[in-house]
Each structure stands twice: as structure tokens, then as C-alpha cells.
Scaffold this motif. Structure first.
Motif, short mmCIF file in Angstrom:
data_model
loop_
_atom_site.label_atom_id
_atom_site.label_comp_id
_atom_site.label_asym_id
_atom_site.label_seq_id
_atom_site.Cartn_x
_atom_site.Cartn_y
_atom_site.Cartn_z
N LEU A 187 50.75 87.81 39.93
CA LEU A 187 49.57 87.81 38.94
C LEU A 187 48.33 88.74 40.09
O LEU A 187 47.10 89.00 38.67
CB LEU A 187 49.43 86.15 39.71
N GLY A 188 49.04 89.87 40.40
CA GLY A 188 47.30 90.37 41.22
C GLY A 188 47.29 90.55 42.57
O GLY A 188 48.30 89.82 42.74
N ASP A 189 46.35 91.20 43.27
CA ASP A 189 46.21 91.20 44.34
C ASP A 189 44.85 90.78 44.94
O ASP A 189 44.39 91.39 46.27
CB ASP A 189 46.86 92.53 44.93
N SER A 190 44.29 90.52 43.69
CA SER A 190 42.98 89.99 44.35
C SER A 190 43.40 88.04 44.63
O SER A 190 43.54 87.40 43.37
CB SER A 190 42.02 91.21 43.77
N TYR A 191 42.04 87.62 44.95
CA TYR A 191 42.00 86.43 45.18
C TYR A 191 40.47 85.25 44.28
O TYR A 191 39.52 86.45 44.19
CB TYR A 191 41.82 86.26 46.60
N ALA A 192 40.90 84.71 43.76
CA ALA A 192 39.82 83.44 42.91
C ALA A 192 39.16 82.99 44.42
O ALA A 192 37.69 82.19 44.17
CB ALA A 192 40.23 82.41 42.46
N ARG A 193 40.51 82.67 45.80
CA ARG A 193 39.64 81.86 46.80
C ARG A 193 40.21 82.39 48.23
O ARG A 193 41.14 82.99 47.99
CB ARG A 193 40.01 80.04 46.95
N VAL A 194 38.61 81.94 48.59
CA VAL A 194 39.92 82.34 49.87
C VAL A 194 39.87 81.51 51.03
O VAL A 194 38.20 81.54 50.88
CB VAL A 194 39.34 83.46 51.37
N GLU A 195 40.36 80.58 51.56
CA GLU A 195 40.44 79.40 52.53
C GLU A 195 40.78 80.13 54.04
O GLU A 195 41.48 80.53 54.19
CB GLU A 195 41.02 78.21 52.46
N LEU A 196 39.80 79.51 54.56
CA LEU A 196 39.70 79.86 56.10
C LEU A 196 39.82 77.93 57.05
O LEU A 196 40.06 77.77 56.59
CB LEU A 196 38.58 80.41 56.80
N THR A 197 41.13 78.57 57.97
CA THR A 197 41.00 77.53 58.88
C THR A 197 41.01 77.91 60.27
O THR A 197 40.19 79.21 60.30
CB THR A 197 42.60 76.79 59.66
N ALA A 198 39.33 76.98 60.92
CA ALA A 198 39.16 76.63 61.95
C ALA A 198 39.99 76.55 63.65
O ALA A 198 40.72 75.97 63.34
CB ALA A 198 38.09 76.15 61.80
N ARG A 199 39.58 77.58 64.11
CA ARG A 199 40.05 77.68 65.82
C ARG A 199 39.70 76.13 66.11
O ARG A 199 38.84 75.61 66.49
CB ARG A 199 39.90 78.48 66.93
N PRO A 200 40.24 75.72 67.42
CA PRO A 200 40.00 74.44 67.82
C PRO A 200 38.51 74.37 68.48
O PRO A 200 38.92 75.36 69.44
CB PRO A 200 41.32 74.16 68.69
N GLY A 201 37.54 73.59 67.80
CA GLY A 201 36.63 74.10 69.01
C GLY A 201 35.45 74.43 68.30
O GLY A 201 34.60 74.94 68.65
N ALA A 202 35.93 75.85 67.26
CA ALA A 202 35.15 75.68 66.83
C ALA A 202 34.19 75.58 65.54
O ALA A 202 34.79 74.21 65.04
CB ALA A 202 35.92 77.12 65.79
N ASN A 203 33.17 75.27 64.84
CA ASN A 203 31.99 75.38 64.62
C ASN A 203 32.59 75.47 62.91
O ASN A 203 31.79 76.25 62.68
CB ASN A 203 30.60 75.20 65.38
N VAL A 204 32.76 74.63 62.06
CA VAL A 204 33.14 75.60 60.29
C VAL A 204 31.92 75.55 59.90
O VAL A 204 31.47 76.84 58.94
CB VAL A 204 33.27 73.97 59.75
N ASP A 205 30.06 75.12 60.59
CA ASP A 205 29.50 75.31 59.96
C ASP A 205 28.67 76.74 60.12
O ASP A 205 28.00 77.69 59.40
CB ASP A 205 28.26 74.34 60.32
N THR A 206 28.65 76.81 61.68
CA THR A 206 28.80 78.44 61.75
C THR A 206 30.06 79.87 61.26
O THR A 206 28.91 80.43 60.91
CB THR A 206 29.23 78.38 63.19
#
Lengths: 819, 265
Positions: A187-206
Motif C-alpha cells: 500500500l506504500g510506505d507512509s502512514y495515516a496513523r502512528v500509534e505510540l505505546t508508553a513506557r511504564p510510568g511515563a505520562n501519556v498526556d506529556t
């Protein structure tokens, strides 16, 4: 006293059986609606939402996609454990029958990953040159694990891949994909979405706020997974709520039909028991006690009906869920106390409200009536009711007369519709007087031709015009709604057809996608042009955009067209030459307050907009874009990548059609048709929707039919003595049966004709108010009208079966010796 | 069936010669089986009666004497437990429901105590209803005679609820006569009427026998009504206990008193 009345009710269960059916059906509809919507919400809430995403970065609609570099920048944010990009692209699954599955293909492709997005139902994760398919679409395509299937891509290419697994999707608000490629590079090599997972203890809002700082707000949206999940759940609830409200509308119609039946039954019950009521009054019951007793009776009946209705409703709801849910998916049947309680409340209240007038009338029975021989009420005058009906109808006519113009504001549209409803109410109020005025002469005419059975039946149908009107009222409500929507529907379809005929030449070959308004492959336009014999080729590039005028922005639709193309909108003012500027639909111009000569800005996507001058107004038509602009003025991306329909003509139209058909022989994503084909396609889906609507209104008609049975059965009981006399002086059983049948058919036909007239009239008002066509431009749904009339005669015959049998069985001696 | 114009009929009331208008033979009517607590009631106990043509017969008796049951059985409205009923030459117990219906329509006339008329039909339509049901047209001369007989010419277009009780009953009488039946059965026809209206109705029935050659069988409990008849039949305990020719109200009353004391004893 109350006990006496309730005992009386129990003793005459037959009299209230049909009323009970009416209450039960109405309540069942309400409860079923609740069960279906609650269960649907619970199902999508429970399974559809995932919780493994810390932060999601998405592109705005139409904005350039995220690159690998963008993904790496996001992965580098402090606290981010991993970043995964979702490739999204065009993917059409070709089924075993050679056809494209019906899902929208433009964003149906994605890359497989091991996130919680996919729930593997069968097989395994796809490797290179393999795909996983969404379970429902795989079933539609007839593909199983291990099958090889063809998948169409955006540019007209296609790939053959093995189905490795089947999945269901858990969305965070994005449309569910159909195809997950083992190698997203397809389909190509660019993204409609990039999803991040946080390390334990990291603040997702930050992390989210850091991510926001990296991009332009207009083109990228950053949210935490928790927010998206909450939004998705809210959307599920919202969609459950709106579908519930839609269905409750239909349930309300059923209850309304039921109300007429209940009110009529109680009116008859009170009339029949006049002497008994008078006796109660004579031995010292107060008016209040009599009124209460009737209301308690109604409440008890409502309670029993609601209980039955709740049980039937849960069954119906379950049935609806099982029928509608795709095979293999689990449904979480949810029965909330709210739904049941509302069912009970509706059932009991509707019954008591319907019985209230009869309760008052019962209380007004004078004690001396116990001594009167005939034991019946003097007929009440219809004057007050008829005057009220005339006034209401006249107000409705005035409201409509004041809003006859085609370019109505929203308020005026509401006034117009209100006028339609007022006329409808007026007709219901006038129904008894109309029954007198219409049925008596018609009856006299028919009497002269028919035999004694027809004569007696017709006489009986006009004997109590209030009763006839009340019986037909529920029929009128149900039928009028069916006919109103049929009129609206046939007006819309004929408008669609005429708009397509006005813009597309009969000789043109039309090339379009099998799924409405999905862009064709980028190669399609070029391929059509290269077909020998094709002279003129033009295209529609239908797009949902925004328009800014005088500082305010609203959503609209647009198509970039060739100035000298095949498609020509009908011009009402100015010019249709898009080389000089934009051509706008008349209604749209009125809506945004723009005139010829005004400047408007069309926002195609967050990064692209064009500013142009309005040079002409066209007759806006359903299914056609509101703005036409010159294709030369839009960026390349909106030229060949956004083609939704291609029109081609040539010296020999048949050869053109055959040539184009041959060129796309192997392309299930391309449909080659002509003007009539486009019309058929456009009206077909619409007619399906109308059919569903008729089925839902059908419940009201079924209830009304039970109402007819009810009236006839009670009338037969009331006339036992009279039927006895008739039998004694020489009427056979067949004649008695025929007379009741004639009465039933007359009542039903009267309701049918009144319902059809009111319905077609209201449909005309609806299409005027809703679509801005002139009031007289409606088209008559002859098929539905014929079906309705025939249906009413059948209902009349069926409704008479049981009462007529009862009447024919009347024991002559018993009938004439019991006073 | 042989039908010929009988002697003395003015407007050709149909008669079957040589047979009585109505004949009941060994009629019994028993209600209840008498077993398991069910009370056995004998309403008619082996009654044999004959009603000659062109005669006005009254049936009298104390309440519970079986006079109404007898009338219902004779008229084909009820089936006797045993015995036979002949209307003219026709034995009615063997008839099907459809045949009985046709018999009631064509050969028998009815006048009930009250609620005789169909409320949706006008007086005229009520009168010709039996003919209408049979699909026949009224004989205009005969209809005129009947209507003038009951004195309702100016009321023909009215609905029953616009007529007085006496007028309604006269319409019912006219309806009973319109088919020229072999017999008219009247069940307490004056039971719900005042004395003036009663006299009108009874006078009309009397004249229908005298002038139209009609046969009338009437159940009543009023001696003054019975006095209009040619003969009176007395019933008690389901049996015929006496007959009285050329009755007057006084003689009928005396007989009734005797009967009641006899029953009491």
C-alpha cells in the motif's frame, strides 16, 4: 365496586381480547426497540474498543500522510516504548463470484501488526504475499482460510494473495479495514496513523503534548488512546441512542394506532354497560367512583397488555438481533429495567389516557338510565368536533398557502410541515362527519345494486359514524404514513431520475465505481480516453468539502468538471461556463447567502483551498454536487485521483459502450453502464430503505386491523337481538355472514381511501418542505396506492371472519327471548 | 307441495287445502337431564294441538305453563324434545337450518313482544325485509292493503327510533303479513304497549283474519287481548287444560282464576 367492574372485565374477556392485542403489539415494539439498541451498544462497547494505545497521531482528512521520518521522530519522544505506523490504502476484495465486496474500498487496506487492533478469529497472522480478511467481508466474498483471492489496488493494479487468517477489528474511531496485508509495503510506505505505546510510568498526556509540538495542528491530530476510546464508546452510545430514537418514532406510531383502538373499545364497553352503570349510580355510587372504576379497569388491562408486550418485545428484540447480526458474532443480549419500565409506563398510560373520555362518559350516565328500555345514549352531536376539525384543517391550509415558495427558510419549512400535520389532525376530527357525508350517498348508490346483505352491511357501517370513524382512524394513521413516505419516496426517485436525465445525455457511456462516490482507480480516465471511437470524455470528481463565504464556513459538495464536457447542469441564472468561475446550486446559494458575483473559498483539504467567483446558479438536484468548478483550477491530486464518474460519448454510442466495456472487462472495481443504469442504481438502494419503512409502519396497520375485528365483534354482540330478529324473519346464516363482511369491507375501504388521500397530500407537503420542490411537483406512488386499496379490502374480509362467524351462529331463540 | 287459493281469502293468502294451518302432535319439551343434580323441567308434556285456517287463536296460561315454549316449537324457532310439528303439510323437525330459514321467511310471520325491527331500516324497508331477503318484489296492491290496514302510510320513511312503541309494533305486524304466510305467530305482542296501542295492534290482527283470511296464533297473558281471538287454548304445567270459543275478557278471566286455584291446589 372496583371489584365488580374488574370481575365484569374478566367475565367478558372476549370483548377486550383485541384491545389487549393492540396494547401488547405497541408495548412489544417499544421494548424490542430498547432491547435491540441496548444490546447493539453493549456489543460495540464491549468488543469494539481497544486499550493498548498510549497516544495516537492521525492525519486530518485529505492532508499528506505521515512519513517514516515522522514516525521515528515520534518514537524518539521521551517515555515512548514503541511507535507503529498504520498504512491505509485502497483495497477491494474480489469475491468468488468475481464481484467486489460491498464495503467502501478506498480506506479498506491496512498492514497487519500484532497490536490489539486485530482479533484473529481463524487461521494465523499473514506473512509476505498473504493477507488476513475481515470476517464479515470474507464471508460475503466466499473466501476461507487458505483460499487465494484477488485484491484490487488504487491504481488499477491487482494482486493475488493467500488468505492466511480472518479477523475482527477493534477500532479507535477509524473505519474498520477489510484487508490486512502481511507486507504493508503493497500500500506504500507512509502512514495515516502512528500509534505510540508508553513506557511504564511515563505520562501519556506529556507524550501527547510533546507530539503536538512536532506538527502543524491543521494537518495532524494528536489524542491519547484513553480519550479516543472514550470518544468511541460515546459514539457507540450515541448511535444506539439515535437508532433507538428512530425506532421509537415507529413504536409511537403503533401506540397511537393502538390508542384509537383502545378508546373505541372503551367507548363501546361503556355504551353496552349503560344500564349496569346506571344501576350502580342508582344504588349510590358517586360519579367519581364510576369514573375511577373505569380507569382502574383500563389500568388493569394496560398492565396485562404491557406484561404480554414486554415478553413479546424481548422475544422480538432477540429475533431482530439474531437476524441482523452477522453469523458467528456473539451478541450480548442486554435487557435493561429502563426498557421494560418504559414499556409498562407506555402501555398503562396509553390505555388509561385512551379510556379517559369513556370514563367521563360513564360517570355522566344518569341513574334513571337504568329504567330506560333501550338502555343506550342519545347520539352526541358531532358539531363541536366537526367545527374543531374544520378550524384545524383551515389553519393547516393557510400555513401551507403562506409557504408555497420553493426557497423556504428552516422556520418556514417547519410551518409548512406543521400545516400538513394540522390538516391531518383536522381530517381525523372530521372523520365521523365525513363518514356520514360520504358513506351515506355511496351506500345508497351501492344499496340499489347489491343484494340485501350488502344493503344491511352498508347501513350498519354508517349507523354510528363516530364508531366507524374511530375504527378507521388507526387505519388512517398507519396508511397515511405509508402513503406519505411512498409519495416522498417516489418524488425523490423521480427527481433523482429527472436530475440524472437532465445532466447526463442518453447516448453517454457512464463509468463508475460499484460503491457510491468512491474514487475510481487513477488509470480509469486515461483508459477511457484511449478507447477507439470515443470523442468526448469528461469526469465528475465528487468531493465533500467546505465553503467559506462572508467569514462563515459550512460543509458542501463539489465536483471539478471539464468545461466542455458531457455533464451540463441546468442553469437558472448567469452562466454555466465554469472557466469563468463557480456554478452553484440555487438552494445552496440561498443557504449560504451568496449571489452571482460573490467570491467564495472552497476548502478542499486542510492544505488546499481555491477562491473563485460565483458566475451562475444551477437547479440544485438531489445526488448532484452543489458546486461545479473548472477541473483546470484544482491541484493535480484532485484531478485524476479523485475521479468518481467518467462520461464518454462518440459518433457511434453502441461502439463506444462496447469498447469501454471490453477495456474494463477484468475490473470488478469499475462499472460500465449508461444513463438508465445510473438511474436504476440510484433509486434501488432508496427503494430498499422505503420498503423497510413500510414494514415498520406496517405494525400500525396490523394493530388497526385488530381494531376493526374488535369493533365488529363488539357490534355483533351489541346487535345479538337484532340479528336474532333478522334470522327469525328469514335471513340465512350466509346472509348474516355476508352482511358483516360487507360492513367490514366498507369500514376498511373508507379508512383506506381517507388514509391514501391524507397520506399523498402529506407526502406532497413533505417533499415540498424537505426538498424545496414545488408543492405540485410530487409524484403519485400508484403501485403503493393500488396495493393499499387491495390490502384494505383483504383486511376487511379477514377482519370480518371471526365476528361474522359469531354473528351467523347467533341462536335465534336465545337472541329474541333475552331482552 | 300443493298450494291453491283457499276459500274466503280476499287477497289470496296462500293455503294448502284440507290441512290445518298448524298442527302439533305429541309435543314434549324437557330441559335438563334430571341426573347428577341437574333439575329436570318439563315445559311441554305430550301436547297435541291443531290450529285451523283463517282463525285467530289465543294461547293462555299462568307463567311457566309452557305457552311460550309451545309457540317457539310450533314456529320452528325451537326443537321439541319429541313430537312433530306441521306447518301446512310440512313436517318441520326434519328440515335443515337453511330449509327452516326459508320456511320462516316465506310461510310464517312473527310478531315479538318488543325490539322487532332493524334500527337501520325505515318502516317500509322493515315491512318488506322478508321479501327482500327472498329476492322478491312486493305485490304493490297487497302491500297497500296491509299498510293501510295498519294505518302507517305517512310513516313509511321513518326509522324505528322515530316511531312510538305502538307504531313499531304495527310495522312488525305489517312485516309478518307481507309474505302472505300460512300462519302468523305473535308472542305477547301487546306486552310492552299501552291500552290504546294494544287495541290498535289487536284490532289489526283481528281484521287480518277477517278480511285477509290470515291465520293467527297469539300467546298472551292478558284476558282483554285474548278476547279478540276466535278461541282460547288454556295451558297449565305443560298441558292443554281447556278451550274456550267466542271468548270475552270476563269469561277468560274466570277460567284463568279457576286454573290458578287448580294449580295452587
Amino acid at each position: 365496586m372496583k371489584r365488580a367492574m374488574l370481575r365484569d372485565l374478566l367475565a367478558h374477556k372476549g370483548r377486550v381480547a383485541m384491545t389487549l392485542v393492540a396494547i401488547t403489539l405497541g408495548v412489544a415494539f417499544v421494548v424490542a426497540t430498547w432491547v435491540v439498541s441496548d444490546s447493539a451498544a453493549a456489543t460495540s462497547r464491549g468488543e469494539g474498543v481497544r486499550g493498548d494505545v498510549g497516544v495516537s497521531v492521525r492525519i486530518a482528512d485529505g492532508a499528506p500522510e505521515l512519513t517514516v521520518a515522522d514516525k521515528d521522530r515520534l518514537a524518539a519522544i521521551a517515555g515512548v516504548a514503541s511507535a507503529s505506523g498504520s498504512v491505509t490504502g485502497y483495497a477491494g476484495v474480489v469475491g468468488a463470484n468475481g464481484k467486489l465486496v460491498r464495503a467502501r474500498p478506498d480506506k479498506a487496506g491496512t498492514g497487519w501488526d500484532s497490536s490489539e487492533r486485530f482479533v484473529l478469529k481463524d487461521g494465523r497472522a499473514p506473512g509476505k504475499d498473504e493477507v488476513a480478511l475481515a470476517e464479515p467481508q470474507a464471508r460475503e466474498a466466499g473466501r476461507k482460510v487458505g483460499d487465494r483471492t484477488r485484491i484490487l489496488l488504487a491504481d488499477g493494479r491487482s494482486v493475488d494473495m493467500v488468505v492466511a487468517g480472518l479477523f475482527t477489528y477493534r477500532s479507535l474511531g477509524e473505519p474498520d479495514p477489510v484487508v490486512a496485508f502481511g507486507d504493508p509495503g503493497v500500500l506504500g510506505d507512509s502512514y495515516a496513523r502512528v500509534e505510540l505505546t508508553a513506557r511504564p510510568g511515563a505520562n501519556v498526556d506529556t507524550i501527547a503534548s510533546t507530539a503536538r509540538g512536532l506538527f502543524d495542528h491543521a494537518t495532524r491530530t494528536v489524542d491519547t488512546g484513553a480519550d479516543l476510546a472514550a470518544q468511541a464508546r460515546a459514539r457507540a452510545d450515541e448511535s444506539a441512542r439515535s437508532s433507538r430514537e428512530g425506532l421509537l418514532g415507529f413504536a409511537a406510531v403503533s401506540l397511537l394506532a393502538g390508542m384509537f383502538v383502545i378508546a373505541n373499545t372503551f367507548a363501546m364497553l361503556v355504551t353496552q354497560r349503560t344500564r349496569q352503570l346506571a344501576l350502580l349510580r342508582a344504588i349510590g355510587a358517586t360519579r367519581r367512583q364510576v369514573r375511577r372504576a373505569v380507569l382502574v379497569e383500563a389500568g388493569a388491562l394496560g398492565f396485562v397488555g404491557s406484561t404480554l408486550g414486554a415478553i413479546v418485545g424481548i422475544g422480538l428484540g432477540l429475533l431482530g438481533l439474531v437476524v441482523n447480526a452477522p453469523e458467528g458474532t456473539s451478541i450480548s443480549l442486554t435487557i435493561t429495567p429502563t426498557g421494560i419500565l418504559i414499556g409498562y409506563a407506555a402501555g398503562v398510560l396509553v390505555t388509561m389516557i385512551s379510556a379517559y373520555a369513556s370514563a367521563r362518559r360513564a360517570a355522566a350516565v344518569p341513574p334513571v338510565a337504568a329504567l330506560r328500555a333501550d338502555g343506550s345514549f342519545a347520539p352526541r352531536s358531532l358539531r363541536v368536533r366537526s367545527v374543531a376539525g374544520l378550524v384545524t384543517a383551515a389553519a393547516g391550509v393557510v400555513a401551507i398557502a403562506l409557504t408555497l415558495r420553493n426557497d423556504l427558510s428552516t422556520t418556514e419549512r417547519i410551518v409548512n410541515m406543521g400545516g400538513g400535520i394540522a390538516i391531518w389532525l383536522g381530517v381525523l376530527l372530521l372523520a365521523p362527519a365525513l363518514a356520514d357525508a360520504v358513506l351515506r350517498p355511496v351506500g345508497r348508490l351501492l344499496s340499489r345494486r347489491g343484494g340485501p346483505a350488502a344493503r344491511l352491511g352498508i347501513r350498519n357501517s354508517v349507523r354510528d359514524s363516530r364508531r366507524t370513524a374511530a375504527t378507521t382512524s388507526s387505519l388512517v394513521v398507519g396508511l397515511a404514513l405509508v402513503c406519505a413516505f411512498a409519495t416522498l419516496g417516489s418524488s425523490i426517485t423521480s427527481m433523482l431520475a429527472s436530475s440524472i436525465r437532465a445532466t447526463v445525455p442518453a447516448a453517454a457511456t457512464v463509468v463508475t465505481a460499484p460503491v457510491d462516490r468512491v474514487a475510481l482507480g487513477t488509470d480509469v480516465l486515461g483508459k477511457v480516453k484511449s478507447v477507439p471511437g470515443v470523442d468526448v470524455v469528461s469526469a465528475d470528481r465528487y468531493a465533500f468539502v467546505k465553503v467559506t463565504h462572508n467569514g462563515s464556513t459550512s460543509p458542501t459538495t463539489m465536483s471539478a468538471i471539464e468545461p466542455d464536457g458531457v455533464v451540463r447542469p441546468e442553469i437558472l441564472e448567469g452562466t454555466g461556463d465554469v472557466r469563468r468561475g463557480a456554478v452553484v446550486g440555487e438552494n445552496e446559494a440561498a443557504m449560504i447567502g451568496a449571489r452571482v458575483g460573490d467570491e467564495v473559498t472552497l476548502v478542499l483539504d486542510p492544505a488546499t483551498s481555491i477562491t473563485t467567483t460565483i458566475v451562475g446558479l444551477h437547479k440544485g438536484m438531489e445526488g448532484r454536487p452543489l458546486f461545479y468548478v473548472d477541473v483546470a483550477t484544482v491541484p493535480a491530486k484532485f484531478r485524476d485521483g479523485a475521479v468518481t464518474t467518467v462520461y464518454a460519448t462518440g459518433a457511434d454510442p453502441a461502439a463506444v459502450r462496447a469498447g469501454i466495456a471490453a477495456a474494463f472487462q477484468d475490473r470488478p472495481d469499475v462499472v460500465v453502464t449508461d444513463r438508465e443504469g445510473v438511474i436504476a442504481e440510484a433509486t434501488e438502494s432508496f427503494e430498499l430503505l422505503m420498503a423497510l419503512m413500510y414494514a415498520l409502519f406496517g405494525a400500525a396497520i396490523v394493530i388497526a386491523a385488530f381494531g376493526v375485528v374488535n369493533t365488529l365483534a363488539l357490534s355483533v354482540m351489541e346487535r345479538t337481538r337484532e340479528i336474532g330478529v333478522l334470522r327469525a324473519v328469514g335471513a340465512g346464516r350466509t346472509l348474516v355472514r355476508r352482511a358483516i363482511r360487507a360492513e367490514s369491507v366498507v369500514i376498511c375501504s373508507y379508512g383506506g381511501v381517507l388514509g391514501i388521500l391524507v397520506g399523498v397530500g402529506f407526502g406532497a407537503v413533505m417533499q415540498h418542505a424537505m426538498m424545496g420542490q414545488s408543492l405540485w411537483e410530487f409524484s403519485v406512488p400508484y403501485g403503493i396506492i393500488a396495493a393499499a386499496l387491495a390490502g384494505m379490502v383483504v383486511v376487511g374480509v379477514l377482519a370480518a371472519l371471526w365476528p361474522a362467524r359469531r354473528a351467523a351462529r347467533t341462536d335465534v331463540l336465545a337472541a329474541i327471548t333475552t331482552a | 307441495m300443493c298450494r291453491a287459493a283457499g276459500s274466503g281469502t280476499v287477497y289470496g293468502v296462500r293455503t294448502s287445502t284440507n290441512s290445518p294451518a298448524v298442527h302439533g302432535r305429541d309435543l314434549s319439551k324437557v330441559y335438563g337431564s334430571g341426573s347428577s343434580g341437574d333439575v329436570r323441567v318439563v315445559a311441554l308434556d305430550d301436547v297435541t294441538v291443531t290450529f285451523p285456517r283463517e282463525r285467530f287463536t289465543a294461547i293462555m296460561g299462568p307463567s311457566g305453563s309452557g305457552k311460550s315454549t309451545l309457540l317457539h316449537c310450533l314456529a320452528g324457532l325451537d326443537q321439541p324434545t319429541s313430537g312433530q310439528v306441521f306447518i301446512g303439510d310440512t313436517e318441520t323437525s326434519s328440515l335443515s337450518d337453511a330449509q327452516l330459514t326459508a320456511l320462516r321467511r316465506d310461510r310464517v310471520g312473527f310478531v315479538f313482544q318488543a325490539f322487532n325491527l332493524l334500527p337501520t331500516l325505515t318502516a317500509w324497508e322493515n315491512i318488506v325485509l322478508p321479501l327482500d331477503l327472498a329476492g322478491r318484489r312486493p305485490d304493490q296492491a297487497f302491500a297497500d292493503a296491509v299498510i293501510d290496514g295498519v294505518g302507517l302510510r305517512h310513516r313509511l320513511g321513518h326509522k324505528p327510533n322515530q316511531l312510538s312503541g305502538g307504531q313499531q309494533q304495527r310495522v312488525a305486524c305489517a312485516r309478518a303479513l307481507i309474505t302472505k304466510p300460512e300462519v302468523v305467530f305473535a308472542d305477547e305482542p301487546t306486552g310492552a304497549l299501552d291500552s290504546k296501542s294494544s287495541a290498535d295492534v289487536l284490532g289489526f290482527l283481528r281484521r287480518s283474519v277477517d278480511h285477509l283470511g290470515q291465520t293467527v296464533v297469539m300467546v298472551t297473558h292478558e284476558p282483554s287481548a285474548a278476547a279478540y281471538a276466535d278461541q282460547v287454548l288454556f295451558l297449565a304445567d305443560g298441558r292443554v287444560v281447556g278451550e274456550l270459543a267466542a271468548p270475552t275478557a270476563e269469561r277468560v278471566l274466570d277460567r284463568m282464576k279457576d286454573l290458578e286455584t287448580a294449580v295452587a291446589r
